[in-house]
Design a protein around this motif. Structure first.
Motif, PDB file in Angstrom:
ATOM      1  N   VAL A 141       4.829  -9.701   0.912  1.00 33.59           N
ATOM      2  CA  VAL A 141       4.707  -8.250   1.052  1.00 33.59           C
ATOM      3  C   VAL A 141       5.659  -7.578   0.069  1.00 33.59           C
ATOM      4  CG1 VAL A 141       3.998  -8.379   3.454  1.00 33.59           C
ATOM      5  CG2 VAL A 141       6.421  -8.253   2.915  1.00 33.59           C
ATOM      6  N   ILE A 143       8.420  -4.883  -1.188  1.00 30.21           N
ATOM      7  CA  ILE A 143       9.540  -4.144  -0.599  1.00 30.21           C
ATOM      8  C   ILE A 143      10.167  -3.289  -1.701  1.00 30.21           C
ATOM      9  CG2 ILE A 143      11.730  -4.306   0.635  1.00 30.21           C
ATOM     10  CD1 ILE A 143      10.892  -7.034   1.633  1.00 30.21           C
ATOM     11  N   VAL A 149       8.276   0.430   2.677  1.00 32.04           N
ATOM     12  CA  VAL A 149       6.941   0.119   2.161  1.00 32.04           C
ATOM     13  C   VAL A 149       6.632   1.051   0.992  1.00 32.04           C
ATOM     14  CG1 VAL A 149       6.084  -0.798   4.332  1.00 32.04           C
ATOM     15  CG2 VAL A 149       5.933   1.653   3.899  1.00 32.04           C
ATOM     16  N   LEU A 164       1.840   2.515   9.249  1.00 35.03           N
ATOM     17  CA  LEU A 164       3.113   2.263   8.580  1.00 35.03           C
ATOM     18  C   LEU A 164       3.399   3.405   7.617  1.00 35.03           C
ATOM     19  CD1 LEU A 164       2.648  -1.534   7.770  1.00 35.03           C
ATOM     20  CD2 LEU A 164       3.976  -0.547   9.632  1.00 35.03           C
ATOM     21  N   LEU A 184       8.395  -6.539  11.015  1.00 38.23           N
ATOM     22  CA  LEU A 184       8.985  -5.782   9.908  1.00 38.23           C
ATOM     23  C   LEU A 184      10.402  -6.258   9.593  1.00 38.23           C
ATOM     24  CD1 LEU A 184       7.736  -2.202  10.877  1.00 38.23           C
ATOM     25  CD2 LEU A 184       6.851  -3.674   9.061  1.00 38.23           C
ATOM     26  N   ALA A 187      10.309  -9.609   7.895  1.00 38.86           N
ATOM     27  CA  ALA A 187       9.759  -9.488   6.542  1.00 38.86           C
ATOM     28  C   ALA A 187      10.806  -9.010   5.550  1.00 38.86           C
ATOM     29  CB  ALA A 187       8.560  -8.545   6.537  1.00 38.86           C
ATOM     30  N   TYR A 189      12.196  -5.554   5.759  1.00 38.42           N
ATOM     31  CA  TYR A 189      12.240  -4.092   5.665  1.00 38.42           C
ATOM     32  C   TYR A 189      13.443  -3.551   6.440  1.00 38.42           C
ATOM     33  CZ  TYR A 189       7.516  -4.337   3.790  1.00 38.42           C
ATOM     34  OH  TYR A 189       6.421  -4.621   3.013  1.00 38.42           O
ATOM     35  N   CYS A 194       6.824   2.650  12.171  1.00 33.51           N
ATOM     36  CA  CYS A 194       5.549   2.050  12.566  1.00 33.51           C
ATOM     37  C   CYS A 194       5.116   2.668  13.887  1.00 33.51           C
ATOM     38  CB  CYS A 194       5.678   0.534  12.696  1.00 33.51           C
ATOM     39  SG  CYS A 194       4.172  -0.290  13.241  1.00 33.51           S
ATOM     40  N   CYS A 209      -0.143  -5.348  12.504  1.00 30.89           N
ATOM     41  CA  CYS A 209       0.935  -5.080  11.548  1.00 30.89           C
ATOM     42  C   CYS A 209       0.806  -5.981  10.320  1.00 30.89           C
ATOM     43  CB  CYS A 209       2.282  -5.269  12.226  1.00 30.89           C
ATOM     44  SG  CYS A 209       3.693  -4.782  11.221  1.00 30.89           S
ATOM     45  N   LEU A 213       0.317  -4.792   6.406  1.00 30.88           N
ATOM     46  CA  LEU A 213       1.158  -5.243   5.295  1.00 30.88           C
ATOM     47  C   LEU A 213       0.328  -5.886   4.185  1.00 30.88           C
ATOM     48  CD1 LEU A 213       4.186  -6.762   7.258  1.00 30.88           C
ATOM     49  CD2 LEU A 213       4.053  -4.543   6.128  1.00 30.88           C
ATOM     50  N   LYS A 214      -0.791  -6.510   4.548  1.00 29.74           N
ATOM     51  CA  LYS A 214      -1.653  -7.106   3.526  1.00 29.74           C
ATOM     52  C   LYS A 214      -2.287  -6.052   2.623  1.00 29.74           C
ATOM     53  CE  LYS A 214      -3.082 -11.312   5.997  1.00 29.74           C
ATOM     54  NZ  LYS A 214      -4.246 -12.031   6.602  1.00 29.74           N
ATOM     55  N   LEU A 216      -0.934  -3.358   1.487  1.00 27.25           N
ATOM     56  CA  LEU A 216       0.014  -2.655   0.620  1.00 27.25           C
ATOM     57  C   LEU A 216      -0.215  -3.032  -0.840  1.00 27.25           C
ATOM     58  CD1 LEU A 216       3.313  -2.973   2.696  1.00 27.25           C
ATOM     59  CD2 LEU A 216       1.911  -0.930   2.397  1.00 27.25           C
TER      60      LEU A 216
END
Length: 236
Positions: A141, A143, A149, A164, A184, A187, A189, A194, A209, A213-214, A216
C-alpha cells in the motif's frame, strides 16, 4: 487373628527345619532369607500419583508468538495481531463438531499488510494457520510522507463498507475503530481516518479495509499506466 498367627509361626518353624537338613548332591541349599522372600513374593513399590500438567493462557499465547508447538521463532519484521477468535459448529451425521475460527492481521508497518482466516479444533492451531494465510495474501500500500493515504477512497466487501480519508498536513493520528484500525496501524499509517458504514462484522470490515487500500493510486503509478512522466501528469 490367633489361628492365623499360629499357622504363620508353624510355617516359619518348618521352613527353618527344612533349611537345616543336608541338601542332596547337585542341588543348592535354600537359605531362610531366600525361602522367605520366595514365600512373600517380590517387594511392591509404592505408586506415587503424578500432578496433572495444566497449560495456562499465558503459555499458550507465548507458544503462538514463538511460532507453534516446536518453539521456532520468526526472524521476519512482521507483527501479528489476533482480532477475533470465534467458536463455530458444523452439523454432521453423528452430531455437532465444535471448532474455532481465528481472524489475524499481519503487517510490517512499512507498507505491507494482510488478513488471514482459518479454522481448527484448537485455538493455537487456528491462529497459526491464519498467520500463514495472511502472509500469503500480503498487499503493498502507498504511504505519504506524513503517514497518510494519498487520496480519499472507499472499500467494499459483501455487506461491509469503509471510507478512507487522508489527514490534514498537521496530522491527527489514526481515527478508526475495530478491525480497520488494526489493519491501518499494522500497514504503517499514522494519520488517517476510517468510517465504517453498514456492517459491524469484524471480518467483513477488515476485508473491506483491505479492498479500499488496494484501490489507492499514486502519481507514479498513474503516470506509468498512461505512459507519461509525473511532471506531465501534474501539469495536465
Amino acid at each position: 487373628m490367633a489361628p492365623l498367627a499360629l499357622s504363620s509361626r508353624m510355617m516359619n518353624t518348618t521352613t527353618r527345619a527344612a533349611a537345616r537338613l543336608p541338601a542332596p548332591r547337585g542341588t543348592a541349599r535354600l537359605s531362610f532369607s531366600s525361602s522367605r522372600s520366595l514365600m512373600m513374593g517380590p517387594p511392591v513399590m509404592p505408586v506415587v500419583p503424578l500432578a496433572p500438567v495444566v497449560a495456562s493462557r499465558r503459555g499458550v499465547a507465548a507458544m503462538a508468538r514463538q511460532g507453534g508447538r516446536g518453539g521456532r521463532g520468526r526472524n521476519d519484521d512482521f507483527e501479528e495481531q489476533v482480532v477475533q477468535v470465534q467458536r463455530v459448529t458444523k452439523v454432521c451425521k453423528g452430531g455437532n463438531t465444535l471448532s474455532f475460527r481465528a481472524t489475524v492481521v499481519v503487517g510490517n508497518r512499512k507498507g505491507s499488510v494482510g488478513v488471514g482466516v482459518a479454522k481448527a479444533k484448537e485455538v493455537v492451531v487456528a491462529v497459526e494457520k491464519a498467520i500463514r494465510r495472511a502472509k500469503k495474501d500480503l498487499i503493498r500500500v502507498p504511504i505519504t510522507r506524513n503517514g497518510s493515504v494519498p487520496h480519499e477512497t472507499k472499500g467494499r466487501f459483501k455487506a461491509g463498507k469503509v471510507v478512507l480519508c487522508p489527514s490534514t498536513p498537521g496530522g491527527f493520528g489514526v481515527v478508526a475503530g475495530g478491525s480497520p484500525r488494526v489493519v491501518l496501524e499494522l500497514a504503517g499509517y499514522r494519520n488517517v481516518s476510517c468510517k465504517q458504514v453498514g456492517c459491524s462484522n469484524v471480518l467483513t470490515n477488515a476485508k473491506a479495509c483491505i479492498e479500499g487500500l488496494k484501490s489507492l493510486k499514486t502519481f507514479e503509478g498513474v503516470a506509468k499506466e498512461r505512459g507519461i512522466s509525473v511532471e506531465e501528469l501534474i501539469g495536465n
